[in-house]
Design a protein around this motif. Structure first.
Motif, PDB file in Angstrom:
ATOM      1  N   ASP A  41       0.878  -1.160   0.000  1.00 60.19           N
ATOM      2  CA  ASP A  41       0.000   0.000   0.000  1.00 60.19           C
ATOM      3  C   ASP A  41       0.923   1.219   0.000  1.00 60.19           C
ATOM      4  OD1 ASP A  41      -1.344   2.257   1.720  1.00 60.19           O
ATOM      5  OD2 ASP A  41      -2.997   0.962   1.071  1.00 60.19           O
ATOM      6  N   SER A 137      -3.957  -4.964   4.157  1.00 56.43           N
ATOM      7  CA  SER A 137      -5.253  -4.389   3.780  1.00 56.43           C
ATOM      8  C   SER A 137      -5.909  -5.290   2.745  1.00 56.43           C
ATOM      9  CB  SER A 137      -5.069  -2.986   3.210  1.00 56.43           C
ATOM     10  OG  SER A 137      -6.287  -2.529   2.659  1.00 56.43           O
ATOM     11  N   SER A 140      -9.139  -3.281  -1.131  1.00 52.75           N
ATOM     12  CA  SER A 140      -9.275  -3.157  -2.588  1.00 52.75           C
ATOM     13  C   SER A 140      -9.609  -4.478  -3.269  1.00 52.75           C
ATOM     14  CB  SER A 140      -7.972  -2.599  -3.175  1.00 52.75           C
ATOM     15  OG  SER A 140      -6.954  -3.586  -3.118  1.00 52.75           O
ATOM     16  N   ARG A 144      -2.756  -5.910   0.215  1.00 48.85           N
ATOM     17  CA  ARG A 144      -1.675  -4.920   0.145  1.00 48.85           C
ATOM     18  C   ARG A 144      -1.055  -4.784   1.519  1.00 48.85           C
ATOM     19  NH1 ARG A 144      -0.915  -5.463  -4.504  1.00 48.85           N
ATOM     20  NH2 ARG A 144      -2.059  -4.428  -6.126  1.00 48.85           N
ATOM     21  N   VAL A 146       0.384  -3.040   4.525  1.00 49.68           N
ATOM     22  CA  VAL A 146       0.269  -1.742   5.172  1.00 49.68           C
ATOM     23  C   VAL A 146       1.432  -1.559   6.147  1.00 49.68           C
ATOM     24  CG1 VAL A 146      -1.156  -0.334   6.730  1.00 49.68           C
ATOM     25  CG2 VAL A 146      -2.227  -1.678   4.898  1.00 49.68           C
TER      26      VAL A 146
END
Length: 166
Positions: A41, A137, A140, A144, A146
């Motif tokens: 991210d 994360s 989306s 990803r 973080v």
């Protein structure tokens, strides 16, 4: 019925997170740093603290505390061939295991694990052991990173040969 769905969601999210962590380890062992950067991210942090108990990484000394810009610079340096860590990079094999789901929600999962890295360079093998925390994360649809925190078990000793990504 709702509890079963939540348990199934949690189990599937945890399994996806573990696969993601294994994928990250594979990319690092292959030295595919460009693809590794794509896992992140943009607001994420790569952290290798010195103090094994710190939680305030911004206010303490770390071996690494990389935001997106610093991760990109680190990768650029490692791929350039001009730094010692790039021109004579160690070959590595990572084993990541002992996965524990620390927390999860619809958008974020935190996984704790252990990692052993064998690094081979100039006829010598070196072992690095660490406890890892990955905050991933799922917002989306694609996982990803973080935050990745690498707590080396010997972080307060003088360390050498850590010129590669842990």
């Amino acid at each position: 019925m709702m509890d079963d769905r939540n348990a199934l969601f949690s189990h599937q999210t945890f399994a996806r997170a573990i696969e993601f962590i294994w994928r990250e380890a594979e990319l690092l062992d292959r030295r595919d740093y460009r693809e590794w950067l794509e896992l992140w991210d943009p607001a994420g942090h790569y952290v290798v603290p010195i103090d094994p108990n710190t939680t305030d990484f911004a206010a303490t000394l770390n071996y690494a505390y990389d935001d997106q810009h610093m991760r990109e610079l680190r990768v650029q340096r490692m791929m350039s061939g001009y730094s010692a860590s790039a021109s004579d990079a160690a070959r590595t094999v990572r084993t990541v295991s002992r996965f524990t789901l620390a927390s999860d929600s619809a958008d974020m999962v935190e996984v704790q694990s252990s990692q052993i890295i064998i690094a081979y360079k100039r006829g010598m093998s070196t072992i690095f052991a660490a406890n890892l925390t990955h905050k991933i994360s799922m917002a989306s649809g694609e996982p990803r990173l973080v935050e990745k925190v690498i707590r080396l078990i010997d972080s307060t000793d003088a360390l050498s040969a850590i010129g590669f990504l842990l």
